[in-house]
Scaffold this motif. Structure first.
Motif, PDB file in Angstrom:
ATOM      1  N   ILE A 225      -0.203  18.264 -16.332  1.00  0.00           N
ATOM      2  CA  ILE A 225       0.434  19.276 -16.997  1.00  0.00           C
ATOM      3  C   ILE A 225       1.952  18.454 -17.451  1.00  0.00           C
ATOM      4  O   ILE A 225       3.066  18.619 -18.291  1.00  0.00           O
TER       5      ILE A 225
ATOM      6  N   SER B 220      -2.164  29.853 -19.804  1.00  0.00           N
ATOM      7  CA  SER B 220      -1.611  30.232 -18.342  1.00  0.00           C
ATOM      8  C   SER B 220      -1.482  32.045 -18.608  1.00  0.00           C
ATOM      9  O   SER B 220      -1.847  32.862 -17.813  1.00  0.00           O
TER      10      SER B 220
ATOM     11  N   ILE C 284      -1.806  20.506 -12.307  1.00  0.00           N
ATOM     12  CA  ILE C 284      -0.677  20.241 -12.978  1.00  0.00           C
ATOM     13  C   ILE C 284      -0.223  19.051 -12.754  1.00  0.00           C
ATOM     14  O   ILE C 284       0.752  18.807 -13.432  1.00  0.00           O
TER      15      ILE C 284
ATOM     16  N   TYR D  60       2.168  16.133 -19.978  1.00  0.00           N
ATOM     17  CA  TYR D  60       2.525  17.030 -20.940  1.00  0.00           C
ATOM     18  C   TYR D  60       3.751  17.134 -21.287  1.00  0.00           C
ATOM     19  O   TYR D  60       4.561  17.069 -22.627  1.00  0.00           O
ATOM     20  N   PHE D  61       4.478  17.506 -20.821  1.00  0.00           N
ATOM     21  CA  PHE D  61       6.182  17.900 -20.194  1.00  0.00           C
ATOM     22  C   PHE D  61       6.655  16.972 -20.660  1.00  0.00           C
ATOM     23  O   PHE D  61       7.722  17.149 -21.638  1.00  0.00           O
TER      24      PHE D  61
ATOM     25  N   ILE E 118       1.731  21.668 -24.433  1.00  0.00           N
ATOM     26  CA  ILE E 118       2.250  22.421 -23.523  1.00  0.00           C
ATOM     27  C   ILE E 118       2.210  23.847 -24.125  1.00  0.00           C
ATOM     28  O   ILE E 118       1.438  25.197 -22.702  1.00  0.00           O
TER      29      ILE E 118
ATOM     30  N   TYR F 259      -2.807  31.158 -12.685  1.00  0.00           N
ATOM     31  CA  TYR F 259      -3.271  30.210 -12.407  1.00  0.00           C
ATOM     32  C   TYR F 259      -4.493  29.927 -11.316  1.00  0.00           C
ATOM     33  O   TYR F 259      -4.652  30.781 -11.142  1.00  0.00           O
TER      34      TYR F 259
ATOM     35  N   MET G 134      -1.326  25.197 -22.682  1.00  0.00           N
ATOM     36  CA  MET G 134      -0.998  25.313 -21.340  1.00  0.00           C
ATOM     37  C   MET G 134      -1.096  26.719 -20.988  1.00  0.00           C
ATOM     38  O   MET G 134      -1.308  27.309 -20.048  1.00  0.00           O
TER      39      MET G 134
ATOM     40  N   HIS H 105      -6.504  20.907 -17.905  1.00  0.00           N
ATOM     41  CA  HIS H 105      -4.924  22.228 -17.263  1.00  0.00           C
ATOM     42  C   HIS H 105      -5.098  22.235 -15.811  1.00  0.00           C
ATOM     43  O   HIS H 105      -4.626  23.162 -15.432  1.00  0.00           O
TER      44      HIS H 105
ATOM     45  N   ILE I 165      -6.708  27.138 -16.594  1.00  0.00           N
ATOM     46  CA  ILE I 165      -5.746  26.233 -15.698  1.00  0.00           C
ATOM     47  C   ILE I 165      -5.458  25.901 -13.970  1.00  0.00           C
ATOM     48  O   ILE I 165      -5.949  27.041 -13.423  1.00  0.00           O
TER      49      ILE I 165
END
Length: 134
Positions: free
Chosen positions: A65, A92, A62, A68-69, A85, A103, A88, A60, A54
């Motif tokens: 991510i 993490s 932010i 992805y969220f 998610i 991270y 990840m 990988h 991460i």
């Protein structure tokens, strides 16, 4: 090795709990999202058991991510988003277990920052704080 095992177990648990009628479809979609680890091929060495994924590998970080969220809330991309998610989150947790951090923060080796910050205006003293990164 346990970490890799979790990448197969956790999506199965999520599929079983929330997508029971489409278990195999949901499970397989979430497992396929492990292709996100293809970005590990860009690293040298490709595999380092002590490296935190991460924040280190491009997919990988932010910004991906966040996408992805968001994908978790769009019906057509929900399973892909959940798979990513989950991936990840597991990576993490692995960072925390192996390295004590959630991270990886990259500080380019070319940065050489030497600044003296006078704290006198804040604390009415002549203290200085020196930051040096190399």
């Amino acid at each position: 090795m346990f970490h890799i095992f979790l990448h197969f177990i956790v999506p199965g648990v999520v599929a079983g709990l929330f997508f029971r009628k489409r278990f195999w479809f949901a499970y397989l979609i979430m497992i396929v999202t492990m292709v996100v680890d293809m970005d590990h091929l860009l690293a040298n060495p490709i595999y380092d058991p002590n490296r935190c994924s991460i924040g280190f590998h491009p997919l990988h970080t932010i910004i991906p991510i966040v996408f992805y969220f968001v994908a978790c809330f769009i019906p057509k991309t929900r399973l892909i988003g959940l798979g990513l998610i989950i991936h990840m989150a597991l990576d993490s947790i692995d960072c925390q277990v192996t390295n004590g951090v959630w991270y990886h923060i990259t500080i380019p080796s070319a940065i050489s920052l030497e600044k003296s910050i006078s704290l006198s205006r804040y604390y009415h003293t002549n203290l200085t704080y020196e930051v040096s990164l190399s």
